[in-house]
Design a protein around this motif. Structure first.
Motif, mmCIF file in Angstrom:
data_model
loop_
_atom_site.group_PDB
_atom_site.id
_atom_site.type_symbol
_atom_site.label_atom_id
_atom_site.label_comp_id
_atom_site.label_asym_id
_atom_site.label_seq_id
_atom_site.Cartn_x
_atom_site.Cartn_y
_atom_site.Cartn_z
ATOM 1 N N ALA A 121 -0.419 -1.060 0.821
ATOM 2 C CA ALA A 121 0.157 -0.348 -0.320
ATOM 3 C C ALA A 121 1.608 -0.752 -0.591
ATOM 4 C CB ALA A 121 0.065 1.158 -0.067
ATOM 5 N N PRO A 169 8.970 8.988 11.708
ATOM 6 C CA PRO A 169 8.474 7.765 11.095
ATOM 7 C C PRO A 169 8.289 8.001 9.601
ATOM 8 C CG PRO A 169 7.093 8.435 12.952
ATOM 9 C CD PRO A 169 8.003 9.586 12.639
ATOM 10 N N ARG A 170 8.714 7.046 8.788
ATOM 11 C CA ARG A 170 8.606 7.197 7.341
ATOM 12 C C ARG A 170 8.095 5.902 6.737
ATOM 13 N NH1 ARG A 170 12.651 11.233 6.091
ATOM 14 N NH2 ARG A 170 12.314 10.978 3.867
ATOM 15 N N LEU A 171 7.501 6.031 5.561
ATOM 16 C CA LEU A 171 7.089 4.847 4.813
ATOM 17 C C LEU A 171 8.307 4.320 4.067
ATOM 18 C CD1 LEU A 171 3.759 6.183 3.292
ATOM 19 C CD2 LEU A 171 3.974 4.391 5.014
ATOM 20 N N VAL A 172 8.583 3.041 4.224
ATOM 21 C CA VAL A 172 9.708 2.415 3.527
ATOM 22 C C VAL A 172 9.133 1.311 2.634
ATOM 23 C CG1 VAL A 172 11.813 1.054 3.830
ATOM 24 C CG2 VAL A 172 11.290 2.900 5.436
ATOM 25 N N PRO A 173 9.405 1.354 1.323
ATOM 26 C CA PRO A 173 8.918 0.286 0.462
ATOM 27 C C PRO A 173 9.447 -1.068 0.955
ATOM 28 C CG PRO A 173 9.850 2.077 -0.851
ATOM 29 C CD PRO A 173 10.176 2.373 0.583
ATOM 30 N N ALA A 198 -2.642 2.450 10.760
ATOM 31 C CA ALA A 198 -1.652 3.061 9.855
ATOM 32 C C ALA A 198 -0.715 1.996 9.297
ATOM 33 C CB ALA A 198 -0.864 4.141 10.592
ATOM 34 N N ILE A 201 6.331 0.895 8.100
ATOM 35 C CA ILE A 201 6.666 2.165 8.751
ATOM 36 C C ILE A 201 7.908 1.938 9.614
ATOM 37 C CG2 ILE A 201 5.894 3.978 10.345
ATOM 38 C CD1 ILE A 201 3.011 3.269 9.589
ATOM 39 N N TYR A 242 4.153 -0.975 1.807
ATOM 40 C CA TYR A 242 5.138 -0.259 2.625
ATOM 41 C C TYR A 242 5.168 -0.798 4.060
ATOM 42 C CZ TYR A 242 5.088 3.540 -0.873
ATOM 43 O OH TYR A 242 5.175 4.278 -2.007
ATOM 44 N N ALA A 288 -0.352 1.032 5.353
ATOM 45 C CA ALA A 288 0.968 1.006 4.718
ATOM 46 C C ALA A 288 1.205 -0.358 4.075
ATOM 47 C CB ALA A 288 2.053 1.307 5.755
#
Lengths: 163, 338
Positions: free
Chosen positions: B261, B285-289, B254, B265, B263, B258
Motif C-alpha cells: 500500500a 509502530p506506525r505506518l509511514v508513507p 504486516a 512500518i 508504506y 504495508a
C-alpha cells in the motif's frame, strides 16, 4: 448525514412527487432537486439529482421504497465517504470475530471498512491485516479510528495507524 | 596586534564506556582546531570509572587514560572526591543510563552542580527522572546542564530547537529515536527475514545489546521522549506517563501489506505540548508513507519538528556510536563558551 442521489423516473406525470414523498415520510430533509424535464436517458427515463439529509436506517428504507415505486436509484452519493486511511492489525484477527470488528465501524453510519486484506501464515500464528477506513469527514475518520482501537484492544490485537 | 591567550577549560569525564572514551578521543583529535576556532583550550584533568578516578592537573595523556581503564594504574581518589575537589570547569557525565533510580549518574550530576561545575551528559536516566530539579539546581548555581547527546546521538535536536529555531513555537516532534529498532525493521522488510532472525543478526553485529528489551520494547525511545517533553515543551512528565508499544509483534506479513500500500512500518515516538493542543506522549509502530521524510533506513535516527513559523523541519543523523555521541558532547562543551 448528507448524501447525494441520482434517480431515474418513468416519463409520466406525477412521478417526481411520488419519488420525493418517501423522503419526508422517513424523516429526511430535501436540500435540492435538479430535475431536467427535457433530458432523457437512453431508456427514455427522466434523470433527477437529489441532495438530502437522512439517517443511515432511513436511507436504506428510502431506497427500498423508491424501488417499490418504480424509481431507479442509479447512484447513492459515494463521495459521502470522503476521507480514508489505512491501518494494520496484527493478532488473532479472524478468531476474535472479525465480523464484529468490522461492524463496530460500519454501524456508526459515518464510517465504513471499505477494504480489507488478510494474511494468515498458519493456524496457530498471528494474522496480519490491512484495513482501509473511510468516513464522511476528518473528525469522523478520527472517531472511527478510536472506535477500532478500542474494539481491537479488547481482543488483544495490535493496531498500527499511520503517522 | 593584541594576542589573546586561549581560555583554559578543564574537564573531567565520569564513565569511561564507549561514549566517555569517544569524548576523550575527539577532544584529543580536535584540540588545536578548537583552540584556533573558538579560543578555548580543552584539557582533560580527570577521568573516573567504577574503581575510582585518576587525575592530573596538567592534563591526562591518552596513555594514562588507557592504563587507568585497563586497571594497570591505581586510582588517585573516589569519583565524587574528584568531582568535588579537583579544580575544573566541566564534568562530562557518560555513565550508563538507569531509568529506575537514575543510578550513580544522578549523584554525579548533583554533586557537580553543587560544586559549581557545568555538566554535559549523555545519560538519559537522571534527566528522565529529575529534569526539573536538576535544571533548577543548575540555574541556582549559575551553571549549565547540557544533554544533546542523550537524544538522537549526533543528530542535533535540543540545540537546534533552543538556538536555531528560537522564537518558533514548537507544536510537536515525531521521529525515530532508536537506531536498533530502525535497523531491525529495515532488515526485516528488505530481506524478508523474521524478527528473531534479524534480532540475532543485529546482536552479532553489535547493533543490538545482549538484552535488547530496552530498545525493542520501546523503552529507550520513551525515555528520550520524556527528555524532549520536559526540556522542549516544559511538560512535567516521567517515564510512566508514556504510552509505549515496541516492535516485537511486527510480522513479515504486516510489513508486506504495508509495502503493497506504499508504506513502511517504523517505531515512532511522538510528543506535543500537551494542554489544549493535545496530550500526545507515545511510542508505537506506525505506518509511514514511503515518500515521507521520516522514512530513513538502517540505524539512522530522524525527527520532524513541527513549528508555528518555520513549518516542518526534519533532521536525520546517526543515533548511536561513540564518536557520534561524542560529537554532541563536544558541541555542548563549546556551546557553553560561545
Amino acid at each position: 448525514m448528507k448524501i447525494s442521489m441520482d434517480i431515474e423516473l418513468t416519463d409520466i406525470p406525477g412521478q417526481l412527487v411520488l419519488a420525493l414523498k418517501p423522503v419526508s415520510d422517513l424523516g429526511g430533509n430535501i436540500l435540492s432537486v435538479l430535475h431536467q424535464r427535457d433530458k432523457k436517458t437512453p431508456s427514455g427515463r427522466i434523470p433527477v439529482q437529489l441532495t438530502l439529509e437522512i439517517g443511515e436506517q432511513g436511507l436504506n428504507r428510502l431506497v427500498e421504497r423508491l424501488k417499490e415505486r418504480d424509481v431507479n436509484v442509479v447512484r447513492i452519493g459515494k463521495e459521502r465517504l470522503k476521507e480514508s486511511m489505512m491501518v494494520l492489525l496484527i493478532g488473532h484477527i479472524v478468531h476474535t470475530d472479525l465480523g464484529e470488528t468490522i461492524d463496530s465501524i460500519d454501524s456508526t453510519g459515518f464510517a465504513e471498512v471499505v477494504e480489507l486484506s488478510l494474511s494468515m501464515p498458519g493456524v496457530d500464528k498471528k494474522s496480519s491485516a490491512s484495513v482501509t477506513l473511510s468516513a464522511i469527514g476528518k473528525e469522523e475518520l478520527k472517531e472511527a479510528l478510536n472506535i477500532l482501537e478500542r474494539t481491537v484492544n479488547k481482543k488483544g490485537i495490535m493496531i498500527i495507524p499511520s503517522i | 596586534m593584541e594576542t589573546k591567550l586561549p581560555k583554559l577549560v578543564r574537564i573531567s569525564i565520569v564513565g569511561l564506556g564507549n561514549v566517555g572514551r569517544g569524548v576523550a578521543e575527539v577532544i584529543r583529535r580536535k584540540q588545536e582546531e578548537i583552540t584556533r576556532k573558538y579560543g578555548i583550550d580543552l584539557k582533560i584533568v580527570g577521568v573516573a570509572d567504577l574503581p575510582g578516578a585518576v587525575v592530573d592537573e596538567n592534563g591526562l595523556s591518552e596513555d594514562a587514560i588507557t592504563k587507568f581503564k585497563s586497571g594497570e594504574t591505581a586510582e588517585d581518589m573516589t569519583t565524587l572526591d574528584m568531582i568535588k575537589d579537583v579544580e575544573h570547569e566541566i564534568v562530562v557525565e557518560t555513565t550508563p543510563t538507569n531509568v529506575e533510580n537514575g543510578g550513580p549518574g544522578l549523584t554525579h550530576i548533583i554533586t557537580a552542580l553543587e560544586s559549581d561545575r557545568h555538566v554535559v551528559t549523555s545519560n538519559k536516566g537522571p534527566l528522565a527522572l529529575q529534569y526539573g530539579k536538576l535544571m533548577d539546581l543548575a540555574t541556582s548555581r549559575g551553571k549549565e546542564l547540557k544533554f544533546e547527546a542523550s537524544v538522537g546521538g549526533a543528530m542535533p535536536i535540543i540545540s537546534l530547537i533552543k538556538d536555531n529555531l528560537a522564537g518558533n513555537g514548537i507544536i510537536s516532534i515525531k521521529g525515530i529515536l532508536n537506531g536498533t529498532c530502525n535497523y531491525i525493521l529495515t532488515r526485516m522488510r528488505e530481506e524478508k527475514l523474521p524478527y528473531e532472525h534479524v534480532l540475532k543478526e543485529a546482536q552479532e553485529r553489535g547493533i543490538a545489546e545482549t538484552d535488547p528489551s530496552n530498545d525493542v520494547a520501546g523503552r529507550d525511545t520513551a525515555v528520550k521522549l520524556v527528555i524532549l517533553a520536559n526540556s522542549i515543551f516544559d511538560r512535567n512528565v516521567s517515564y510512566k506517563d508514556v504510552e509505549v508499544a515496541g516492535i516485537t509483534e511486527i510480522t513479515l506479513e504486516a510489513l508486506k501489506l504495508a509495502d503493497d500500500a506504499g508504506y513502511v512500518i517504523k517505531l515512532i515516538g511522538e510528543v506535543d505540548g500537551g494542554g489544549s493542543s493535545g496530550e500526545c506522549l507515545k511510542v508505537a509502530p506506525r505506518l509511514v508513507p514511503k515518500d515521507d521524510p521520516l522514512n530513513v533506513e538502517g540505524t539512522l535516527n530522524v525527527a520532524t519538528i513541527k513549528t508555528d513559523l518555520a513549518g516542518d523541519i526534519t533532521v536525520i543523523g546517526k543515533g548511536a556510536g561513540p564518536i557520534e555521541a561524542a560529537s554532541a558532547v563536544l558541541s555542548d562543551i563549546i556551546g557553553i563558551y560561545m
